[in-house]
Write a protein that holds these residues in place. Sequence first.
Motif, PDB file in Angstrom:
ATOM      1  N   PHE A 151      -9.418  -7.080   2.319  1.00  0.00           N
ATOM      2  CA  PHE A 151      -8.120  -7.574   2.843  1.00  0.00           C
ATOM      3  C   PHE A 151      -7.360  -8.721   1.746  1.00  0.00           C
ATOM      4  N   LYS A 152      -7.991  -9.266   0.858  1.00  0.00           N
ATOM      5  CA  LYS A 152      -7.469 -10.105  -0.092  1.00  0.00           C
ATOM      6  C   LYS A 152      -6.525  -9.318  -1.005  1.00  0.00           C
ATOM      7  N   THR A 153      -7.119  -8.086  -1.348  1.00  0.00           N
ATOM      8  CA  THR A 153      -6.228  -7.159  -2.337  1.00  0.00           C
ATOM      9  C   THR A 153      -5.045  -6.745  -1.791  1.00  0.00           C
ATOM     10  N   ASN A 154      -5.177  -6.328  -0.661  1.00  0.00           N
ATOM     11  CA  ASN A 154      -3.760  -5.675   0.083  1.00  0.00           C
ATOM     12  C   ASN A 154      -3.832  -5.740   1.462  1.00  0.00           C
ATOM     13  N   PRO A 155      -3.245  -7.033   2.085  1.00  0.00           N
ATOM     14  CA  PRO A 155      -3.490  -7.073   3.563  1.00  0.00           C
ATOM     15  C   PRO A 155      -2.882  -6.097   4.243  1.00  0.00           C
ATOM     16  N   SER A 156      -1.685  -5.746   3.932  1.00  0.00           N
ATOM     17  CA  SER A 156      -1.083  -4.445   4.597  1.00  0.00           C
ATOM     18  C   SER A 156      -1.847  -3.163   4.698  1.00  0.00           C
ATOM     19  N   GLN A 164      -4.706  -3.501   6.919  1.00  0.00           N
ATOM     20  CA  GLN A 164      -4.553  -3.081   8.189  1.00  0.00           C
ATOM     21  C   GLN A 164      -4.055  -1.892   8.520  1.00  0.00           C
ATOM     22  N   ALA A 165      -3.482  -1.076   7.632  1.00  0.00           N
ATOM     23  CA  ALA A 165      -2.928   0.199   7.740  1.00  0.00           C
ATOM     24  C   ALA A 165      -4.276   1.254   7.901  1.00  0.00           C
ATOM     25  N   SER A 166      -4.973   0.776   7.041  1.00  0.00           N
ATOM     26  CA  SER A 166      -6.437   1.796   6.986  1.00  0.00           C
ATOM     27  C   SER A 166      -7.282   1.423   8.346  1.00  0.00           C
ATOM     28  N   ARG A 167      -7.266   0.343   8.944  1.00  0.00           N
ATOM     29  CA  ARG A 167      -8.038   0.230  10.186  1.00  0.00           C
ATOM     30  C   ARG A 167      -7.363   0.895  11.189  1.00  0.00           C
ATOM     31  N   LEU A 168      -6.160   0.842  11.002  1.00  0.00           N
ATOM     32  CA  LEU A 168      -5.365   1.626  12.179  1.00  0.00           C
ATOM     33  C   LEU A 168      -5.685   3.265  11.988  1.00  0.00           C
ATOM     34  N   TYR A 169      -5.533   3.634  10.831  1.00  0.00           N
ATOM     35  CA  TYR A 169      -5.598   4.985  10.560  1.00  0.00           C
ATOM     36  C   TYR A 169      -7.154   5.434  10.810  1.00  0.00           C
ATOM     37  N   ASN A 170      -8.058   4.495  10.710  1.00  0.00           N
ATOM     38  CA  ASN A 170      -9.509   4.861  10.982  1.00  0.00           C
ATOM     39  C   ASN A 170      -9.457   5.120  12.531  1.00  0.00           C
ATOM     40  N   THR A 171      -8.989   4.439  13.478  1.00  0.00           N
ATOM     41  CA  THR A 171      -8.903   4.942  14.860  1.00  0.00           C
ATOM     42  C   THR A 171      -8.397   6.194  15.181  1.00  0.00           C
ATOM     43  N   LEU A 172      -7.319   6.651  14.295  1.00  0.00           N
ATOM     44  CA  LEU A 172      -6.673   7.786  14.705  1.00  0.00           C
ATOM     45  C   LEU A 172      -7.679   8.947  13.871  1.00  0.00           C
ATOM     46  N   ARG A 201       3.273   0.904  -0.004  1.00  0.00           N
ATOM     47  CA  ARG A 201       2.307  -0.002   0.801  1.00  0.00           C
ATOM     48  C   ARG A 201       3.018  -1.459   1.213  1.00  0.00           C
ATOM     49  N   ASP A 202       3.309  -1.578   2.724  1.00  0.00           N
ATOM     50  CA  ASP A 202       4.119  -2.839   2.853  1.00  0.00           C
ATOM     51  C   ASP A 202       3.851  -2.942   4.272  1.00  0.00           C
ATOM     52  N   TRP A 203       4.362  -4.141   4.893  1.00  0.00           N
ATOM     53  CA  TRP A 203       4.252  -4.436   6.469  1.00  0.00           C
ATOM     54  C   TRP A 203       4.932  -3.541   7.201  1.00  0.00           C
ATOM     55  N   PHE A 204       6.069  -3.074   6.681  1.00  0.00           N
ATOM     56  CA  PHE A 204       7.062  -2.382   7.345  1.00  0.00           C
ATOM     57  C   PHE A 204       6.417  -1.116   7.836  1.00  0.00           C
TER      58      PHE A 204
END
Length: 261
Positions: A19-24, A27-35, A214-217
């Motif tokens: 998370f500290k290395t790249n927060p966005s 979070q994207a990885s956690r979303l993708y894991n559910t998919l 890799r960005d929040w958008f």
Amino acid sequence: MSGLDAIINRKAPSPWELFKTNPSLYQASRLYNTLSQQLPRPLSSPVRTICMSDTHNADISALIPPGDILIHAGDLTHSGTPHELQVTFDWLVSLPHEHKIVIADRGIIYLEDEAHTIQVRGRAFKIFGSPFTPQHGNGAFQYPYILITHGPPHSYLDLSGLGCRALLARIRELCRTHPPVLHVFGHIHGGRGIENMPWNSAQSIWEDIMLKKRDWFRTMYLLWAMLWGGRDNSTRTVAVNASVVGGPRDRDIRPPVVIDI
């Protein structure tokens, strides 16, 4: 500890470190894991596929379950010497599986940028194998087919970006008309696992994120696509990194991955 030993024995980063290395990206990885964990449901009479790769001379006979098709995605030996190859060949011959498909070394059915069709209880499967990337042209894929490459495509079970971008582009091209039902690979030992590739808009956004966008958008765009933009898509490929050896200095021996298709 030397620099090489530090690399070999390094621990996987913790969730907080990621998370500290790249927060966005985290979070994207956690979303993708559910998919990616929503695997398609097999047929009532599935074909059991035993997937393995990167055994590197390890005799894992006791870990191999029965099945219809046995697939080895390469790196059977350490050095590829004639003695190693003969021992590995004899080991493969001794296994009871009716269909054995091997790439990159010697095998029962050895595939190097070519296809082979097998019949399993009345179902036909086209098996395409390559030590590198798929060859051009998709006219051969008239049956459900299994793709075997030694290395992973970029973004999938490749330790966050160590896979091949050219392979990913070629698979995407194939999937416009006829995606594989199963893609088996190895090479990146630490990427072992199973992912669902639904080939929809969310999948495309994830690939963009992994290709350094890799960005929040894009993370929020991924969330939108998963909720409203085509999450339910019947066009799916099960991706398997079936590396057997792993861990520090490859001391861990893991069992083959079993997939019912």
